[in-house]
Design an enzyme around this catalytic site. Sequence first.
Site, PDB file in Angstrom:
ATOM      1  N   ASP A 178       0.811  -1.211   0.000  1.00  0.00           N
ATOM      2  CA  ASP A 178       0.000   0.000   0.000  1.00  0.00           C
ATOM      3  C   ASP A 178       0.844   1.261   0.000  1.00  0.00           C
ATOM      4  O   ASP A 178       2.025   1.236   0.318  1.00  0.00           O
ATOM      5  CB  ASP A 178      -0.837   0.039   1.281  1.00  0.00           C
ATOM      6  CG  ASP A 178      -2.137  -0.693   1.104  1.00  0.00           C
ATOM      7  OD1 ASP A 178      -2.417  -1.129  -0.015  1.00  0.00           O
ATOM      8  OD2 ASP A 178      -2.864  -0.815   2.096  1.00  0.00           O
ATOM      9  N   LYS A 200      -3.624   3.124  -2.809  1.00  0.00           N
ATOM     10  CA  LYS A 200      -4.663   3.404  -1.837  1.00  0.00           C
ATOM     11  C   LYS A 200      -4.353   4.600  -0.964  1.00  0.00           C
ATOM     12  O   LYS A 200      -4.449   4.547   0.238  1.00  0.00           O
ATOM     13  CB  LYS A 200      -5.007   2.187  -0.968  1.00  0.00           C
ATOM     14  CG  LYS A 200      -6.081   1.350  -1.604  1.00  0.00           C
ATOM     15  CD  LYS A 200      -7.096   0.833  -0.626  1.00  0.00           C
ATOM     16  CE  LYS A 200      -6.470  -0.255   0.229  1.00  0.00           C
ATOM     17  NZ  LYS A 200      -7.349  -0.883   1.131  1.00  0.00           N
ATOM     18  N   MET A 313      -7.268   9.263   9.873  1.00  0.00           N
ATOM     19  CA  MET A 313      -7.745   9.937   8.660  1.00  0.00           C
ATOM     20  C   MET A 313      -8.537  11.200   9.009  1.00  0.00           C
ATOM     21  O   MET A 313      -9.550  11.505   8.379  1.00  0.00           O
ATOM     22  CB  MET A 313      -8.637   8.980   7.845  1.00  0.00           C
ATOM     23  CG  MET A 313      -7.874   7.792   7.296  1.00  0.00           C
ATOM     24  SD  MET A 313      -8.942   6.502   6.641  1.00  0.00           S
ATOM     25  CE  MET A 313      -9.323   5.571   8.115  1.00  0.00           C
TER      26      MET A 313
HETATM   27  C1  LIG Z   1      -6.405   3.874   6.007  1.00  0.00           C
HETATM   28  S1  LIG Z   1      -5.857   4.234   7.614  1.00  0.00           S
HETATM   29  C2  LIG Z   1      -4.862   2.823   7.891  1.00  0.00           C
HETATM   30  C3  LIG Z   1      -4.604   2.569   9.328  1.00  0.00           C
HETATM   31  C4  LIG Z   1      -3.710   1.389   9.556  1.00  0.00           C
HETATM   32  N1  LIG Z   1      -4.359   0.161   9.173  1.00  0.00           N
HETATM   33  C5  LIG Z   1      -3.250   1.308  10.993  1.00  0.00           C
HETATM   34  O1  LIG Z   1      -3.582   0.352  11.704  1.00  0.00           O
HETATM   35  O2  LIG Z   1      -2.505   2.195  11.413  1.00  0.00           O
HETATM   36  C6  LIG Z   1      -4.715   5.492   7.328  1.00  0.00           C
HETATM   37  C7  LIG Z   1      -4.586   6.462   8.454  1.00  0.00           C
HETATM   38  O3  LIG Z   1      -3.808   5.919   9.489  1.00  0.00           O
HETATM   39  C8  LIG Z   1      -3.078   6.941  10.127  1.00  0.00           C
HETATM   40  N2  LIG Z   1      -1.650   6.684   9.948  1.00  0.00           N
HETATM   41  C9  LIG Z   1      -1.075   5.668   9.318  1.00  0.00           C
HETATM   42  N3  LIG Z   1       0.259   5.751   9.390  1.00  0.00           N
HETATM   43  C10 LIG Z   1       0.522   6.855  10.089  1.00  0.00           C
HETATM   44  C11 LIG Z   1       1.706   7.508  10.514  1.00  0.00           C
HETATM   45  N4  LIG Z   1       2.929   7.010  10.240  1.00  0.00           N
HETATM   46  N5  LIG Z   1       1.591   8.641  11.217  1.00  0.00           N
HETATM   47  C12 LIG Z   1       0.402   9.153  11.529  1.00  0.00           C
HETATM   48  N6  LIG Z   1      -0.743   8.578  11.164  1.00  0.00           N
HETATM   49  C13 LIG Z   1      -0.690   7.463  10.447  1.00  0.00           C
HETATM   50  C14 LIG Z   1      -3.482   8.231   9.458  1.00  0.00           C
HETATM   51  O4  LIG Z   1      -4.528   8.789  10.175  1.00  0.00           O
HETATM   52  C15 LIG Z   1      -3.914   7.744   8.112  1.00  0.00           C
HETATM   53  O5  LIG Z   1      -4.789   8.650   7.485  1.00  0.00           O
END
Ligand SMILES: C[S@@+](CC[C@H](N)C(=O)[O-])C[C@H]1O[C@@H](n2cnc3c(N)ncnc32)[C@H](O)[C@@H]1O
Length: 406
Positions: A178, A200, A313
């Site tokens: 992803d 994505k 998000m």
């Molecule tokens: C589609 S969701 C996926 C979440 C993922 N499955 C998880 O468990 O972290 C994507 C969101 O996760 C958060 N996110 C993912 N990686 C991040 C990071 N390194 N720093 C801050 N937020 C993050 C953000 O809010 C982003 O918009």
Amino acid sequence: MSLAPAADRAYFAAFLDLRGRPGVVVGGGRVAALKADALLRSGVRVTVIAPEICQCLTELALVGAVRLERRRFAPGDLVGAEIAIAATNDPVVNESVSAAARALRVPVHVAGNAALSSFILPSVIDRPSLQIAISTAADVVDRKRGFVSLVGAGPGDPELLTLRALRVMQAASVVLYDHLVSPPLVELARRDAERIYVGKEQDNHALPQAQINALMVRLAREGKRVVRLKGGDPFIFGRGGEEIEALLEHGIAFEVVPGITAAAGAASYAGIPLTHRDYAQSCVFVTGHLKDGSAQLDWDALTRPNQTVAVYMGVGALAQICRGLVEHGMRGSTPAAVVEKATLAEQRVVEGTLLTLAEKAKAGRVAPPALLIVGEVVRLRAKLSWFGATAPTQASSAREETTQGS
Ligand SMILES: C[S@@+](CC[C@H](N)C(=O)[O-])C[C@H]1O[C@@H](n2cnc3c(N)ncnc32)[C@H](O)[C@@H]1O
């Protein structure tokens, strides 16, 4: 004064590039499997020679990872080999491997016998390998009929990958990854693995979900071992459930390898404990992704006291979310922070209150991926922040901080 090292420390440390080179392991038991595994992970073309071969090695041979010769060792077996390892429980065989190797000037290691060895293996190598060899049997059986591992890659820092995730990545022939999976993580896949970006980014899917599902099914049906690598944890706002349902519909075998979710990673690296006996006895994870232009959130559930709210998000709707929380009863002075690119060297943390955070984040051009954390625990950051150097981003008396990883 002699500059020569003491005899018992006279080893010359070096790293050999043996990728694609032939190596021989003599022995068919568990220790031999461990040694073969260590060689395989360095890209050696391994031949295992032993009259009796354990299940692990048999299955490695079934998928073509090693070549098996079910017979006793003969000195000529080492002709052309560039590395040899003896790991039998027969001292006579071990000695003859050592003698043959020395005669042919092939570097040789005899398990548990430094005197017969021309090189030693650091014991640290054996520990992860042990787990790899132990769990190889199940994996290899699955590999024959295709298998999908839905793997959580964690929030970004490659070191936050689990050992299990690393192991399945190194066994996979295809990795579908992803947008949120950082490039160094993708690099941890097996050298010859096919890497397919399926994207994505929010509203910018390289492949629509249905096509990702179809691709996984097709690759598995081709007998491939597929890793579906997703940011954070696959089952937390990761559509992991949907992807597994698609696999189930098509009878594809699968496993799920959890990852460190963004809220956990962001909280730890920002110095904000999600729970704390004095401030928050519960924590809720919620998506702030807008549907039809409005954040449809269960405001009553989010505004409970003594609770931390972690919003995934939520950057796009930050102002609406902060406003909504206040409108539904949270104090405007409730501390809140957004953590951008959490756990990576570029991590930034913007801190404020429900009344000020949205403006500060806008001024600081906070962009996804970022996680919003709301609750009294955010105050603890002043004491507990540990990751990287902290420097103010703006001449402002308000608390806005940018943390750069070192
Ligand atoms: C589609 S969701 C996926 C979440 C993922 N499955 C998880 O468990 O972290 C994507 C969101 O996760 C958060 N996110 C993912 N990686 C991040 C990071 N390194 N720093 C801050 N937020 C993050 C953000 O809010 C982003 O918009």
